[in-house]
Design a protein around this motif. Sequence first.
Motif, PDB file in Angstrom:
ATOM      1  N   PHE A   1       4.652   1.699   1.550  1.00 34.48           N
ATOM      2  CA  PHE A   1       5.735   2.173   0.705  1.00 34.48           C
ATOM      3  C   PHE A   1       6.435   3.390   1.301  1.00 34.48           C
ATOM      4  O   PHE A   1       7.665   3.443   1.387  1.00 34.48           O
ATOM      5  CB  PHE A   1       5.172   2.509  -0.682  1.00 34.48           C
ATOM      6  CG  PHE A   1       6.215   2.930  -1.662  1.00 34.48           C
ATOM      7  CD1 PHE A   1       6.920   1.982  -2.398  1.00 34.48           C
ATOM      8  CD2 PHE A   1       6.517   4.266  -1.842  1.00 34.48           C
ATOM      9  CE1 PHE A   1       7.905   2.379  -3.283  1.00 34.48           C
ATOM     10  CE2 PHE A   1       7.506   4.663  -2.725  1.00 34.48           C
ATOM     11  CZ  PHE A   1       8.191   3.714  -3.450  1.00 34.48           C
TER      12      PHE A   1
ATOM     13  N   PHE B   1       0.570   4.245  -7.880  1.00 30.60           N
ATOM     14  CA  PHE B   1      -0.271   3.409  -7.014  1.00 30.60           C
ATOM     15  C   PHE B   1      -1.693   3.435  -7.563  1.00 30.60           C
ATOM     16  O   PHE B   1      -2.248   4.523  -7.779  1.00 30.60           O
ATOM     17  CB  PHE B   1      -0.260   3.965  -5.581  1.00 30.60           C
ATOM     18  CG  PHE B   1       1.120   4.068  -4.985  1.00 30.60           C
ATOM     19  CD1 PHE B   1       1.618   3.071  -4.156  1.00 30.60           C
ATOM     20  CD2 PHE B   1       1.938   5.156  -5.277  1.00 30.60           C
ATOM     21  CE1 PHE B   1       2.895   3.162  -3.618  1.00 30.60           C
ATOM     22  CE2 PHE B   1       3.218   5.262  -4.746  1.00 30.60           C
ATOM     23  CZ  PHE B   1       3.698   4.263  -3.919  1.00 30.60           C
ATOM     24  N   THR B   2      -2.253   2.263  -7.767  1.00 27.83           N
ATOM     25  CA  THR B   2      -3.625   2.199  -8.289  1.00 27.83           C
ATOM     26  C   THR B   2      -4.591   1.943  -7.139  1.00 27.83           C
ATOM     27  O   THR B   2      -4.302   1.122  -6.258  1.00 27.83           O
ATOM     28  CB  THR B   2      -3.731   1.081  -9.353  1.00 27.83           C
ATOM     29  OG1 THR B   2      -2.791   1.382 -10.394  1.00 27.83           O
ATOM     30  CG2 THR B   2      -5.127   1.010  -9.960  1.00 27.83           C
TER      31      THR B   2
ATOM     32  N   PHE C   1      -4.586   2.764  -2.033  1.00 22.56           N
ATOM     33  CA  PHE C   1      -3.725   2.900  -3.210  1.00 22.56           C
ATOM     34  C   PHE C   1      -2.617   1.856  -3.086  1.00 22.56           C
ATOM     35  O   PHE C   1      -1.898   1.821  -2.070  1.00 22.56           O
ATOM     36  CB  PHE C   1      -3.106   4.302  -3.262  1.00 22.56           C
ATOM     37  CG  PHE C   1      -4.053   5.369  -3.742  1.00 22.56           C
ATOM     38  CD1 PHE C   1      -4.387   5.460  -5.091  1.00 22.56           C
ATOM     39  CD2 PHE C   1      -4.610   6.281  -2.865  1.00 22.56           C
ATOM     40  CE1 PHE C   1      -5.261   6.443  -5.543  1.00 22.56           C
ATOM     41  CE2 PHE C   1      -5.492   7.270  -3.298  1.00 22.56           C
ATOM     42  CZ  PHE C   1      -5.813   7.355  -4.648  1.00 22.56           C
ATOM     43  N   CYS C   2      -2.479   0.982  -4.083  1.00 21.27           N
ATOM     44  CA  CYS C   2      -1.487  -0.098  -4.014  1.00 21.27           C
ATOM     45  C   CYS C   2      -0.451   0.069  -5.120  1.00 21.27           C
ATOM     46  O   CYS C   2      -0.801   0.415  -6.267  1.00 21.27           O
ATOM     47  CB  CYS C   2      -2.180  -1.455  -4.181  1.00 21.27           C
ATOM     48  SG  CYS C   2      -3.390  -1.732  -2.874  1.00 21.27           S
ATOM     49  N   LEU C   3       0.792  -0.202  -4.766  1.00 23.24           N
ATOM     50  CA  LEU C   3       1.892  -0.013  -5.719  1.00 23.24           C
ATOM     51  C   LEU C   3       1.657  -0.857  -6.970  1.00 23.24           C
ATOM     52  O   LEU C   3       1.562  -2.081  -6.900  1.00 23.24           O
ATOM     53  CB  LEU C   3       3.217  -0.425  -5.054  1.00 23.24           C
ATOM     54  CG  LEU C   3       4.484  -0.188  -5.885  1.00 23.24           C
ATOM     55  CD1 LEU C   3       4.693   1.293  -6.187  1.00 23.24           C
ATOM     56  CD2 LEU C   3       5.717  -0.759  -5.155  1.00 23.24           C
ATOM     57  N   SER C   4       1.534  -0.187  -8.118  1.00 21.34           N
ATOM     58  CA  SER C   4       1.277  -0.905  -9.369  1.00 21.34           C
ATOM     59  C   SER C   4       2.313  -0.553 -10.427  1.00 21.34           C
ATOM     60  O   SER C   4       2.545  -1.293 -11.365  1.00 21.34           O
ATOM     61  CB  SER C   4      -0.120  -0.559  -9.894  1.00 21.34           C
ATOM     62  OG  SER C   4      -0.259   0.855  -9.985  1.00 21.34           O
TER      63      SER C   4
ATOM     64  N   SER D   1      -3.869  11.727  -0.001  1.00 23.62           N
ATOM     65  CA  SER D   1      -4.478  10.550  -0.637  1.00 23.62           C
ATOM     66  C   SER D   1      -5.891  10.329  -0.092  1.00 23.62           C
ATOM     67  O   SER D   1      -6.782   9.926  -0.833  1.00 23.62           O
ATOM     68  CB  SER D   1      -3.596   9.309  -0.480  1.00 23.62           C
ATOM     69  OG  SER D   1      -3.674   8.816   0.837  1.00 23.62           O
TER      70      SER D   1
ATOM     71  N   ASN E   1       6.777   6.742  -8.372  1.00 23.65           N
ATOM     72  CA  ASN E   1       6.072   5.470  -8.218  1.00 23.65           C
ATOM     73  C   ASN E   1       4.577   5.695  -8.399  1.00 23.65           C
ATOM     74  O   ASN E   1       4.042   6.730  -7.984  1.00 23.65           O
ATOM     75  CB  ASN E   1       6.358   4.871  -6.835  1.00 23.65           C
ATOM     76  CG  ASN E   1       7.806   4.421  -6.731  1.00 23.65           C
ATOM     77  OD1 ASN E   1       8.162   3.341  -7.185  1.00 23.65           O
ATOM     78  ND2 ASN E   1       8.660   5.273  -6.173  1.00 23.65           N
TER      79      ASN E   1
ATOM     80  N   THR F   1       0.846  -1.194   0.000  1.00 20.94           N
ATOM     81  CA  THR F   1       0.000   0.000   0.000  1.00 20.94           C
ATOM     82  C   THR F   1       0.885   1.250   0.000  1.00 20.94           C
ATOM     83  O   THR F   1       2.087   1.182   0.293  1.00 20.94           O
ATOM     84  CB  THR F   1      -0.921   0.040   1.239  1.00 20.94           C
ATOM     85  OG1 THR F   1      -0.097   0.204   2.389  1.00 20.94           O
ATOM     86  CG2 THR F   1      -1.765  -1.215   1.362  1.00 20.94           C
ATOM     87  N   LEU F   2       0.251   2.380  -0.292  1.00 18.81           N
ATOM     88  CA  LEU F   2       0.977   3.655  -0.292  1.00 18.81           C
ATOM     89  C   LEU F   2       1.634   3.894   1.068  1.00 18.81           C
ATOM     90  O   LEU F   2       2.785   4.325   1.154  1.00 18.81           O
ATOM     91  CB  LEU F   2      -0.012   4.783  -0.626  1.00 18.81           C
ATOM     92  CG  LEU F   2       0.524   6.198  -0.697  1.00 18.81           C
ATOM     93  CD1 LEU F   2       1.568   6.344  -1.791  1.00 18.81           C
ATOM     94  CD2 LEU F   2      -0.618   7.191  -0.946  1.00 18.81           C
TER      95      LEU F   2
END
Length: 338
Positions: free
Chosen positions: A11, A184-185, A193-196, A34, A182, A7-8
Motif C-alpha cells: 500500500f 490494516f489488520t 498488516f493487511c488492508l482491511s 509496524s 487507512n 499488505t501495508l
Amino acid sequence: MTNKLVTLDDFTINQTRQFPKATGQLSSILRDISLACKIINKQVNKAGLVDIIGQFGATNIQGEEQMKLDVYADEALINVLKRSEHCAGIASEENDDFVAFEDEFSINSKYVVLFDPLDGSSNIDVNAPIGTIFSIYKRVSELGQPVTAEDFLQDGTKLMAAGYVIYGSSTMLVYATRLGVNGFTLEPSIGEFCLSHPDMQMKEDGNIYSLNQGNTIKFEEATCQFLQYCMEEHKEEKRPYSHRYIGSMVADLHRTLIKGGIFLYPADKKNKNGKLRLQYECNPMSFIVEAAGGMSSTGTQRVLEVQPTELHQRVPIYIGSKNMVKKAVSFIEQTQQA
Ligand code: AFP
C-alpha cells in the motif's frame, strides 16, 4: 492468500509512486514502526501467561507508575527506530526528554518520530484494548547535525503522518497521511498488516459520547451542560445518546472513528489543561480524525494549531464527528459570552 490481499508495504509503495519526487523514507519509517508494533503485539498477547504485568516500580515524568509492558514497548520502538536509516531521533511519552540518534545515517535523516508506546496501560491486567500512538514530523534543524527540541515542538499542522496500533480482539494499524486514513489488520499466520479498512471516513453525526463521567463533580459549567444535552430526551435528534468509555484513548477513538461519536477529555476545575498529552496523544489523534473528515478542538482552538512549548504539555480535547464536536464547543462559547 488471495489476489486481493494488500499488505501495508504494498500500500505505501503504491502511495509513494504517486509522488515522483518521493524518496520512500516515510514508508520505510512506517515499516520500522509496524515491525516494532508486531514485537509489542507478541508481548501483549503473552501478558496473561508470563509474569510481565504489574508495576515496574519506576515512575515516569507524569508521576505515573510504569508497568513492565510500557517499558518493553518503549524499548522496542527505540531500538527499531535507532537502527532505522531514516529516523533522526525520537521522543516518547515514557521518557523525560527526546533522544537524538547521532550515527552517520541518522544525523542525515529527515524525520523524527514521537510516540506513546503503550497508551491505556491501566487496562493491561483486565485484558481490555490498549494501543501505540505515533506521529512523524520532518525535522526543521539542519541535516548533518543532531536533532534539537524544535524538531519535536512543531505544531500538529506540520505532521507528515500519524497513526496508532490497537491491540484488541484483533491487532490493527490505522495510518493517516494527507491522502487519507487507512486501516490494516494483522494477519497472524503471515505476520503482515493487511488492508482491511480502506479510506476510513468519520461520520458527521453520531450518537455515542465518551468521557470519564465519574469526574462530573470537577467539570466546568460548559461540560456539564453538554453532558446534560447528551443525556436528555429528544426523539428527532435520537437523544439520549449512548455512553461508552474504555479509558484507553486508542480504543475509545477507534470506536469513534468507526461508529461516529465524540470523545472528550475536558479541562476541569483542578486541571485547566485536562489530562492528555498534546504531542503524544492529542495531535496524532487529531491529525487522523481530521484526515477522516472529523474535527478536534481544545474547546477554544483547533488542537493541531496549538503551538507546543514543552514535550509533555497537556491540552483539553473534544474530538470526533464534526457536528457533535461543534455542539460541545458551542456550550463553551456560550459560557464565555455570558
Ligand atoms: P494510562 O495509560 O495511564 O492508562 O492512561 C490512559 C490515558 O492517557 C488515555 O488513554 C485515556 O483516554 C485516559 O488516560 C483515561 O484517563 P482516566 O482514567 O482519567 O479516565
